[in-house]
Write a protein that holds these residues in place. Structure first.
Motif, PDB file in Angstrom:
ATOM      1  N   SER A 293      43.599  44.991  47.676  1.00 45.33           N
ATOM      2  CA  SER A 293      42.653  43.869  47.809  1.00 45.33           C
ATOM      3  C   SER A 293      41.242  44.333  47.490  1.00 45.33           C
ATOM      4  N   ILE A 294      40.893  45.519  48.010  1.00 39.80           N
ATOM      5  CA  ILE A 294      39.544  46.034  47.762  1.00 39.80           C
ATOM      6  C   ILE A 294      39.345  46.247  46.265  1.00 39.80           C
ATOM      7  N   MET A 295      40.385  46.791  45.618  1.00 36.08           N
ATOM      8  CA  MET A 295      40.320  47.016  44.177  1.00 36.08           C
ATOM      9  C   MET A 295      40.113  45.682  43.448  1.00 36.08           C
ATOM     10  N   GLY A 296      40.896  44.672  43.859  1.00 36.25           N
ATOM     11  CA  GLY A 296      40.782  43.359  43.221  1.00 36.25           C
ATOM     12  C   GLY A 296      39.398  42.763  43.407  1.00 36.25           C
ATOM     13  N   MET A 297      38.874  42.870  44.638  1.00 33.99           N
ATOM     14  CA  MET A 297      37.534  42.345  44.906  1.00 33.99           C
ATOM     15  C   MET A 297      36.504  43.055  44.032  1.00 33.99           C
ATOM     16  N   CYS A 298      36.682  44.371  43.892  1.00 35.70           N
ATOM     17  CA  CYS A 298      35.723  45.141  43.095  1.00 35.70           C
ATOM     18  C   CYS A 298      35.756  44.686  41.642  1.00 35.70           C
ATOM     19  N   VAL A 299      36.954  44.408  41.108  1.00 37.90           N
ATOM     20  CA  VAL A 299      37.035  43.934  39.724  1.00 37.90           C
ATOM     21  C   VAL A 299      36.312  42.594  39.607  1.00 37.90           C
ATOM     22  N   LEU A 300      36.633  41.678  40.533  1.00 39.49           N
ATOM     23  CA  LEU A 300      36.044  40.331  40.464  1.00 39.49           C
ATOM     24  C   LEU A 300      34.530  40.378  40.559  1.00 39.49           C
ATOM     25  N   LEU A 301      34.021  41.200  41.477  1.00 38.27           N
ATOM     26  CA  LEU A 301      32.570  41.246  41.661  1.00 38.27           C
ATOM     27  C   LEU A 301      31.894  42.130  40.619  1.00 38.27           C
ATOM     28  N   GLY A 302      32.588  43.186  40.220  1.00 42.73           N
ATOM     29  CA  GLY A 302      31.954  44.179  39.360  1.00 42.73           C
ATOM     30  C   GLY A 302      31.901  43.773  37.898  1.00 42.73           C
ATOM     31  N   TYR A 303      32.914  43.027  37.450  1.00 38.97           N
ATOM     32  CA  TYR A 303      32.998  42.719  36.021  1.00 38.97           C
ATOM     33  C   TYR A 303      31.765  41.970  35.495  1.00 38.97           C
ATOM     34  N   PRO A 304      31.384  40.862  36.168  1.00 40.37           N
ATOM     35  CA  PRO A 304      30.201  40.143  35.653  1.00 40.37           C
ATOM     36  C   PRO A 304      28.943  41.002  35.681  1.00 40.37           C
ATOM     37  N   MET A 378      34.213  48.019  52.602  1.00 38.26           N
ATOM     38  CA  MET A 378      34.666  48.989  51.606  1.00 38.26           C
ATOM     39  C   MET A 378      34.476  48.489  50.183  1.00 38.26           C
ATOM     40  N   THR A 379      34.600  47.167  49.983  1.00 36.96           N
ATOM     41  CA  THR A 379      34.312  46.623  48.656  1.00 36.96           C
ATOM     42  C   THR A 379      32.876  46.955  48.274  1.00 36.96           C
ATOM     43  N   HIS A 380      31.978  46.758  49.242  1.00 37.75           N
ATOM     44  CA  HIS A 380      30.568  47.044  48.969  1.00 37.75           C
ATOM     45  C   HIS A 380      30.365  48.512  48.642  1.00 37.75           C
ATOM     46  N   ILE A 381      31.034  49.376  49.401  1.00 37.94           N
ATOM     47  CA  ILE A 381      30.808  50.811  49.216  1.00 37.94           C
ATOM     48  C   ILE A 381      31.421  51.308  47.909  1.00 37.94           C
ATOM     49  N   LEU A 382      32.564  50.748  47.524  1.00 46.31           N
ATOM     50  CA  LEU A 382      33.254  51.266  46.338  1.00 46.31           C
ATOM     51  C   LEU A 382      32.865  50.536  45.046  1.00 46.31           C
ATOM     52  N   LEU A 383      32.069  49.465  45.178  1.00 48.82           N
ATOM     53  CA  LEU A 383      31.714  48.671  44.000  1.00 48.82           C
ATOM     54  C   LEU A 383      31.110  49.488  42.853  1.00 48.82           C
ATOM     55  N   PRO A 384      30.173  50.407  43.139  1.00 51.14           N
ATOM     56  CA  PRO A 384      29.611  51.182  42.028  1.00 51.14           C
ATOM     57  C   PRO A 384      30.676  51.947  41.238  1.00 51.14           C
ATOM     58  N   PHE A 385      31.739  52.372  41.899  1.00 45.79           N
ATOM     59  CA  PHE A 385      32.778  53.123  41.194  1.00 45.79           C
ATOM     60  C   PHE A 385      33.533  52.222  40.221  1.00 45.79           C
ATOM     61  N   MET A 386      33.469  50.918  40.428  1.00 46.56           N
ATOM     62  CA  MET A 386      34.069  49.986  39.480  1.00 46.56           C
ATOM     63  C   MET A 386      33.062  49.656  38.375  1.00 46.56           C
ATOM     64  N   SER A 424      37.648  45.632  26.993  1.00 48.88           N
ATOM     65  CA  SER A 424      37.069  46.175  28.220  1.00 48.88           C
ATOM     66  C   SER A 424      38.156  46.639  29.189  1.00 48.88           C
ATOM     67  N   VAL A 425      39.424  46.407  28.828  1.00 54.06           N
ATOM     68  CA  VAL A 425      40.524  46.792  29.724  1.00 54.06           C
ATOM     69  C   VAL A 425      40.521  48.286  30.090  1.00 54.06           C
ATOM     70  N   PRO A 426      40.239  49.192  29.146  1.00 50.86           N
ATOM     71  CA  PRO A 426      40.192  50.602  29.545  1.00 50.86           C
ATOM     72  C   PRO A 426      39.196  50.854  30.674  1.00 50.86           C
ATOM     73  N   GLY A 427      38.088  50.130  30.652  1.00 48.28           N
ATOM     74  CA  GLY A 427      37.107  50.276  31.730  1.00 48.28           C
ATOM     75  C   GLY A 427      37.650  49.755  33.044  1.00 48.28           C
ATOM     76  N   ILE A 428      38.347  48.625  32.989  1.00 49.31           N
ATOM     77  CA  ILE A 428      38.945  48.082  34.203  1.00 49.31           C
ATOM     78  C   ILE A 428      39.953  49.086  34.755  1.00 49.31           C
ATOM     79  N   GLY A 429      40.753  49.659  33.840  1.00 47.12           N
ATOM     80  CA  GLY A 429      41.747  50.642  34.265  1.00 47.12           C
ATOM     81  C   GLY A 429      41.101  51.814  34.976  1.00 47.12           C
ATOM     82  N   ALA A 430      40.059  52.356  34.368  1.00 48.72           N
ATOM     83  CA  ALA A 430      39.396  53.512  34.969  1.00 48.72           C
ATOM     84  C   ALA A 430      38.815  53.143  36.324  1.00 48.72           C
ATOM     85  N   GLY A 431      38.142  51.990  36.388  1.00 46.30           N
ATOM     86  CA  GLY A 431      37.540  51.550  37.642  1.00 46.30           C
ATOM     87  C   GLY A 431      38.598  51.345  38.717  1.00 46.30           C
TER      88      GLY A 431
END
Lengths: 505, 364
Positions: A293-304, A378-386, A424-431
């Protein structure tokens, strides 16, 4: 066959090339050697040792060597506690263990498997020195004063013939002598052997061993060590206690791993733990789901955000980047505590919601000390890594692709979805890998904001490391966690392909 | 009634500013008939690419109208304009195969599968890339990628195709081959093409008309020969081809000819182009290949100048000779490498002259 290529000096070309490359390789090795050593000593070796603890179980056979051997004969199915012989072995082992103070450690170890053993061992360790076996000592020294002479004892025990006649005595005397030196700091040549050595001597004599100096033992009333132990605690006659000891006698055990997946070892085989003790499977699944869930939230928030960063003019993008990196420069503890202030029931968010009227004062939202709290913080803390890997990948996608797509007739959405997103998928994968792997082993944030329902498996591992001191179980849980991560990584590689992961460039 | 009536593409008083302070495009007026191949040529920063982007719809005009087939397209988003475009770096989608790249514009137009396949095949055959349908763009050479990009811009049969320096990244030989192919295709298909480049040779060889851009304005809009032979101002004269410039003052204007007194005191004949009055300062422009040093080939009454040969360069098909003339060391003449051609030697003193109509007196 083609002729072998020769270098200018007549050596085979391959050999020359290898020699030239070897020096390069050696230099490369020398350059990384300090780091390699550091990692090996400070990281790989402790981890390997820790993982080894998940199966290691030498404590039982090290602490109670004679008992473990004697127990091999015993059959639990009889429903009877073991025979006098086992208790005699236990007497020697326990006396020595009590001197080394290892009996309490063994007690705690066995207590993981069957509660109550810890106190049983502690109590027995205290009492074992006061058993009635002193009558044997008295009988021997009365029969011949030589038995009270440490020097004579030492001579006897050096004599191979006597040792073969008195095997138990020899073994007990050796361990006693070692203990006298190691624990008491005395010289065995000046100390009279203790009661348990005389007990062994008595048993050897009874078994037909020839004493160095004959003594008439017919008037000595044998002491039942079984009775002595059951006097200390009735539990010594409990078959379950002995089963536990026998079950965990081997040097390696699968017990910790079984425990980690809510199973346990019983004499009848592997069984599920009682329902109220099943926590780890649930915890593992919860850790996985929450990390996802945290990973998913990070993608949703981080992508834009990453998209904005990659497409804004440099000045604005730099400012935004600083805002993204700001959390990196703040202490993790401070950020987590800030979330506590924001999320608690009397906290800022609830106060605002109540003030607006969205939530009534009586029904303040529970945002902390549960899974919601852990996921938010944790979403907030890990967001930069995404954001960072996404950004660095997006930065390499030229804007002309989007323009080309639009000029070919694609709407903004189609251009994004068919042309920009796939690149941009490779970036999503890495994140995703980064965030997921960091999340699954996270400790401090769930500990602070997770309450009881929002904690991760790592919190449980930490508990076993520092509070319950059940390092074996902690190691087994850690090993499973590591294995799960590696398996997921492998699956990811299979599905997405690790070559498709880019951290930039 | 405006001059753009009946034109296929028209810019009417178009201005563009990015920062609200400077105009990148100043008052652009241009009209193109259907089927024309027009090149926008100019140094970087001259506004040519901005014009192209406004036409494609990626930039909006700050002022003025852009018309396509008589309709203002200012407010039509790029994807609805139906304009094919070839980008400088090809912009082939790297995650799609060649065939998928070509089929993309057809898919977004919701064209049926069999139709799509036929069109993709036709477009690939058109650029002789039929056997590359399954490749990824990264597996193609630069020239092949450029062909695919061209095919992709043409596959949905647009009436207008824009090309933004499409050959800039290719080597010389490939560039020449593709120049030829692109013009042929454009004429065969009858499409209207707007081509942006900063390479004047490309502009001259490919175009029906060339618009020379500088400083946000079209300096001259003319067919290649006219542009080369009859530049209308000194910028165009210098920008297109090699050119000798002499500075001086207009002495006398007599209808189609004028007499210019150079700063060195010499007198020459010229055609007045944009000098109006006697006494105006002027830059006189003469193409190197129009300079004669054989007295027999000049008019009897032509003015001549004394020149000293400084350097003789053998270039194979031509000889390039640098002279000191009327105070400048940079005067160049070009002569054909013919059997009877004289090879000048450094230090030799000669007399040069030209036909008055080849020498144009332009703005200073």
């Amino acid at each position: 066959m083609a002729e072998q290529m020769l270098a200018a000096d007549g050596r085979p070309l391959k050999a020359s090339l290898n020699r030239a490359l070897r020096r390069q390789k050696l230099r490369a090795l020398a350059l990384i050697a300090p780091l390699l050593l550091f990692i090996l000593i400070s990281f790989v070796m402790p981890i390997a040792d820790m993982l080894f603890r998940s199966v290691e179980n030498e404590i039982v056979s090290n602490t109670l060597p004679r008992t473990v051997v004697a127990l091999e004969e015993w059959d639990a199915d009889t429903g009877e506690a073991p025979s006098e012989e086992v208790f005699s072995a236990l007497y020697t082992d326990m006396t020595l263990a009590a001197e080394y103070k290892t009996h309490t450690r063994l007690g705690s170890r066995l207590n993981y498997e069957s509660t109550g053993i810890s106190s049983l061992f502690r109590k027995s360790g205290r009492r074992v020195g006061r058993f009635d076996t002193d009558i044997y000592t008295d009988a021997f020294t009365a029969g011949d004063p030589a038995y009270g002479d440490p020097a004579r004892w030492a001579n006897w025990m050096d004599d191979g013939a006597i040792r073969t006649q008195l095997p138990k005595t020899a073994s007990a005397y050796d361990d006693w002598a070692r203990m006298i030196v190691e624990v008491e700091g005395d010289d065995p040549l000046e100390e009279e052997p203790w009661d348990f050595v005389f007990t062994a001597l008595y048993e050897d004599a009874n078994a037909g061993g020839v004493l160095p100096i004959a003594v008439d033992l017919s008037g000595v009333e044998p002491v039942s060590l079984r009775a002595q132990f059951s006097d200390v605690d009735d539990d010594w006659l409990d078959v379950d206690v002995w089963q536990t000891i026998k079950l965990y006698a081997p040097e390696y055990t699968s017990g910790y791993f079984l425990n980690s997946v809510d199973l346990m070892k019983t004499p009848e085989g592997v069984e599920a733990r009682p329902e109220n003790e099943q926590i780890y499977i649930t915890l593992f699944i919860r850790t996985l789901i929450m990390s996802l869930s945290i990973m998913g939230m990070c993608v949703l928030l981080g992508y834009p955000i990453a998209w904005l960063l990659a497409n804004l003019p440099d000045r604005t993008a730099n400012l935004l980047m600083i805002l993204v990196l700001l959390p990196f420069w703040t202490s993790l503890l401070v950020r987590t505590s800030a979330w506590k202030v924001l999320l608690q029931q009397q906290g800022v968010i609830n106060d605002v919601l109540v003030w607006i009227g969205l939530v009534s004062d009586g029904n303040r939202l529970e945002l902390i000390n549960n899974q919601t709290g852990t996921i938010i913080a944790m979403t907030h803390i890990l967001l930069p890594f995404m954001i960072l890997p996404l950004y660095s990948v997006m930065k390499t996608i030229p804007p002309s692709y989007l323009r080309a797509a639009k000029s070919l007739g694609a709407t903004n959405w189609t251009a994004f979805w068919r042309v920009y997103f796939p690149q941009s998928v490779p970036g999503i994968g890495a994140g995703c890998i980064l965030v997921f792997i960091l999340a699954i082993g996270y400790y401090i944030t769930p500990e602070l904001v997770g309450g009881t329902k929002g904690v991760f498996i790592s919190n449980r591992i930490a508990y076993h490391i520092s509070s319950s001191l059940n390092w074996g179980l902690a190691a087994a849980l850690g090993t499973i966690l590591l294995a799960v991560v590696l398996i997921l990584y492998w699956v990811y590689d299979r599905i997405v392909g690790i070559d498709n992961v880019k951290l930039g460039g | 009634m405006t001059a753009t009536d009946g034109a296929f593409v028209a810019f009417e008083r178009v201005q563009k500013s990015y920062d609200g302070e400077n105009l990148v495009v100043k008052d652009l007026n241009l009209s193109m008939p259907k089927g024309e191949f027009l090149t926008m040529l100019g140094p970087s920063g001259s506004g040519k690419t901005t014009c192209l982007m406004m036409l494609a719809g990626f930039e909006t005009a700050t002022h003025g109208d852009i018309l396509l087939d008589g309709v203002s397209i200012n407010n039509i988003p790029p994807h609805k304009r139906g304009i094919g475009m070839v980008f400088q770096n090809y912009a082939l989608f790297p995650h799609m195969s060649v065939a998928e790249n070509l089929s993309f514009p057809l898919e977004v137009r919701k064209i049926g599968k069999s139709d799509r396949e036929a069109k993709v095949k036709r477009a690939l055959d058109m650029v002789q890339m039929g056997s590359f349908a399954g490749r990824r763009p990264a597996q193609l050479s630069g020239g092949q990628q450029q062909r695919i990009a061209l095919a992709r811009a043409l596959v949905f049969e647009p009436e207008l195709v824009l090309m933004d320096e499409p050959l800039g990244a290719l080597d010389k030989q490939l560039r020449e081959t593709l120049q030829f192919e692109i013009t042929n295709l454009a004429h065969e298909l009858g499409i209207t093409t707007v081509y942006v480049t900063h390479d004047q040779t490309e502009a001259l060889t490919m175009s029906d008309r060339v618009a020379v851009f500088d400083d946000g304005r079209i300096q001259q809009l003319a067919p290649p020969d006219e542009l080369y032979e009859k530049p209308e101002n000194s910028f165009v004269a210098q920008f297109i081809g090699e050119n000798n410039t002499l500075e001086g003052v207009v002495e006398e204007i007599k209808g189609n000819t004028c007499i210019v007194k150079l700063d060195s005191g010499d007198i020459i004949d010229a055609v007045p182009v944009n000098v109006d009055n006697v006494g105006d300062r002027t830059k006189v422009s003469i193409r190197p290949e129009r300079v004669e040093f054989d007295r027999n080939r000049l008019h009897d009454d032509a003015h001549t100048l004394k020149a000293e040969v400084l350097e003789f360069i053998y270039m194979g098909d031509i000889f390039r000779t640098r002279l000191r003339v009327a105070g400048t060391d940079e005067f160049v003449i070009k002569t054909r490498n013919a059997p009877d051609q004289k090879r000048l030697k450094p230090g030799e003193m000669i007399e040069i002259g030209w036909m008055a109509e080849d020498c144009r007196a332009l703005d200073a």
